[in-house]
Write a protein that holds these residues in place. Structure first.
Motif, PDB file in Angstrom:
ATOM      1  N   ASP A  41    -106.988  10.718 -11.741  1.00  0.00           N
ATOM      2  CA  ASP A  41    -107.306  11.451 -10.518  1.00  0.00           C
ATOM      3  C   ASP A  41    -106.806  10.754  -9.251  1.00  0.00           C
ATOM      4  OD1 ASP A  41    -108.740  13.284 -12.107  1.00  0.00           O
ATOM      5  OD2 ASP A  41    -110.565  12.054 -11.951  1.00  0.00           O
ATOM      6  N   ASP A  78    -103.868   9.978  -7.783  1.00  0.00           N
ATOM      7  CA  ASP A  78    -102.873  10.610  -6.913  1.00  0.00           C
ATOM      8  C   ASP A  78    -103.504  11.722  -6.081  1.00  0.00           C
ATOM      9  OD1 ASP A  78    -100.871   8.908  -7.747  1.00  0.00           O
ATOM     10  OD2 ASP A  78    -100.043  10.321  -9.203  1.00  0.00           O
ATOM     11  N   TRP A  79    -104.319  12.563  -6.708  1.00  0.00           N
ATOM     12  CA  TRP A  79    -104.990  13.640  -5.984  1.00  0.00           C
ATOM     13  C   TRP A  79    -105.910  13.063  -4.917  1.00  0.00           C
ATOM     14  CZ3 TRP A  79    -109.715  15.440  -4.604  1.00  0.00           C
ATOM     15  CH2 TRP A  79    -109.797  16.767  -4.167  1.00  0.00           C
ATOM     16  N   VAL A 109    -105.775  10.163  -3.392  1.00  0.00           N
ATOM     17  CA  VAL A 109    -104.995   9.557  -2.301  1.00  0.00           C
ATOM     18  C   VAL A 109    -104.522  10.641  -1.337  1.00  0.00           C
ATOM     19  CG1 VAL A 109    -102.824   8.372  -1.760  1.00  0.00           C
ATOM     20  CG2 VAL A 109    -104.310   7.491  -3.563  1.00  0.00           C
ATOM     21  N   ARG A 110    -104.086  11.774  -1.872  1.00  0.00           N
ATOM     22  CA  ARG A 110    -103.649  12.889  -1.020  1.00  0.00           C
ATOM     23  C   ARG A 110    -104.803  13.470  -0.214  1.00  0.00           C
ATOM     24  NH1 ARG A 110    -101.179  14.784  -5.353  1.00  0.00           N
ATOM     25  NH2 ARG A 110    -102.670  16.465  -5.625  1.00  0.00           N
ATOM     26  N   GLU A 111    -105.938  13.674  -0.854  1.00  0.00           N
ATOM     27  CA  GLU A 111    -107.051  14.387  -0.232  1.00  0.00           C
ATOM     28  C   GLU A 111    -107.987  13.490   0.570  1.00  0.00           C
ATOM     29  OE1 GLU A 111    -107.197  17.652  -0.074  1.00  0.00           O
ATOM     30  OE2 GLU A 111    -105.335  17.716  -1.230  1.00  0.00           O
ATOM     31  N   ASP A 112    -108.073  12.231   0.230  1.00  0.00           N
ATOM     32  CA  ASP A 112    -108.892  11.269   0.983  1.00  0.00           C
ATOM     33  C   ASP A 112    -107.914  10.431   1.803  1.00  0.00           C
ATOM     34  OD1 ASP A 112    -111.115   9.953   1.907  1.00  0.00           O
ATOM     35  OD2 ASP A 112    -111.703   9.100  -0.024  1.00  0.00           O
ATOM     36  N   ALA A 113    -107.195  11.125   2.660  1.00  0.00           N
ATOM     37  CA  ALA A 113    -105.974  10.621   3.290  1.00  0.00           C
ATOM     38  C   ALA A 113    -106.148   9.416   4.209  1.00  0.00           C
ATOM     39  CB  ALA A 113    -105.298  11.744   4.058  1.00  0.00           C
ATOM     40  N   ASN A 114    -107.343   9.085   4.618  1.00  0.00           N
ATOM     41  CA  ASN A 114    -107.534   7.948   5.514  1.00  0.00           C
ATOM     42  C   ASN A 114    -107.585   6.616   4.774  1.00  0.00           C
ATOM     43  OD1 ASN A 114    -107.607   9.540   7.849  1.00  0.00           O
ATOM     44  ND2 ASN A 114    -109.762   9.988   7.523  1.00  0.00           N
ATOM     45  N   GLN A 127    -103.881   3.666  -1.057  1.00  0.00           N
ATOM     46  CA  GLN A 127    -103.966   3.851  -2.508  1.00  0.00           C
ATOM     47  C   GLN A 127    -104.705   2.692  -3.178  1.00  0.00           C
ATOM     48  OE1 GLN A 127    -100.440   5.096  -4.518  1.00  0.00           O
ATOM     49  NE2 GLN A 127    -101.314   4.750  -6.533  1.00  0.00           N
ATOM     50  N   GLN A 137    -112.395  21.443  -1.178  1.00  0.00           N
ATOM     51  CA  GLN A 137    -111.232  22.257  -0.835  1.00  0.00           C
ATOM     52  C   GLN A 137    -111.705  23.521  -0.119  1.00  0.00           C
ATOM     53  OE1 GLN A 137    -107.794  21.566  -1.428  1.00  0.00           O
ATOM     54  NE2 GLN A 137    -108.780  19.574  -1.632  1.00  0.00           N
TER      55      GLN A 137
END
Length: 136
Positions: A8, A10-11, A13-18, A21, A64
């Motif tokens: 999970d 990669d997802w 990192v994209r969605e919890d963008a602050n 990684q 989302q």
């Protein structure tokens, strides 16, 4: 609702963008993310830590847009609360900015009460309000 896995990251990192990684990976390894899935796809997450290394502190809950106001956030919260209760926690904490009325309403609906606020000059333009919930 389940703890996030390495698959999970990669997802998240994209969605919890602050977050970087490396920090997301650290949180996943420590079991500090819960994810909600719909038809096998992640539709939301809850990230937490431990205030003073002891008190479960919900740092972020994000759903989302298409799944907001459908009970996904509450289900994530309930799964986290039960997991923390199962670990022996007697108190939960969370916070939001003082001018965020919708998150504050959500906290109240889910049994939290305000416990104080702090100002974080240079980080936020408004004070951060803290909430606690006592577990039976």
């Amino acid at each position: 609702m389940a703890s996030a896995s390495q698959a999970d990251i990669d997802w998240l990192v994209r969605e919890d963008a602050n977050l970087a990684q490396a920090w997301v990976s650290r949180c996943v390894a420590l079991g500090e993310y819960f994810v909600a899935r719909e038809a096998g796809e992640i539709v939301g997450f809850l990230r937490f830590s431990r205030f003073w290394g002891r008190v479960p502190y919900m740092e972020m809950i994000r759903i989302q847009p298409a799944y907001r106001r459908s009970g996904v956030g509450t289900a994530l919260f309930v799964a986290w609360e039960e997991a923390m209760r199962g670990e022996g926690a007697r108190l939960l904490m969370t916070s939001c900015e003082c001018d965020e009325s919708r998150p504050q309403d959500w906290h109240h609906r889910n049994g939290f009460t305000e416990t104080g606020a702090i100002e974080l000059p240079g980080l936020q333009s408004v004070p951060e309000v803290f909430f606690i919930k006592h577990l039976a």
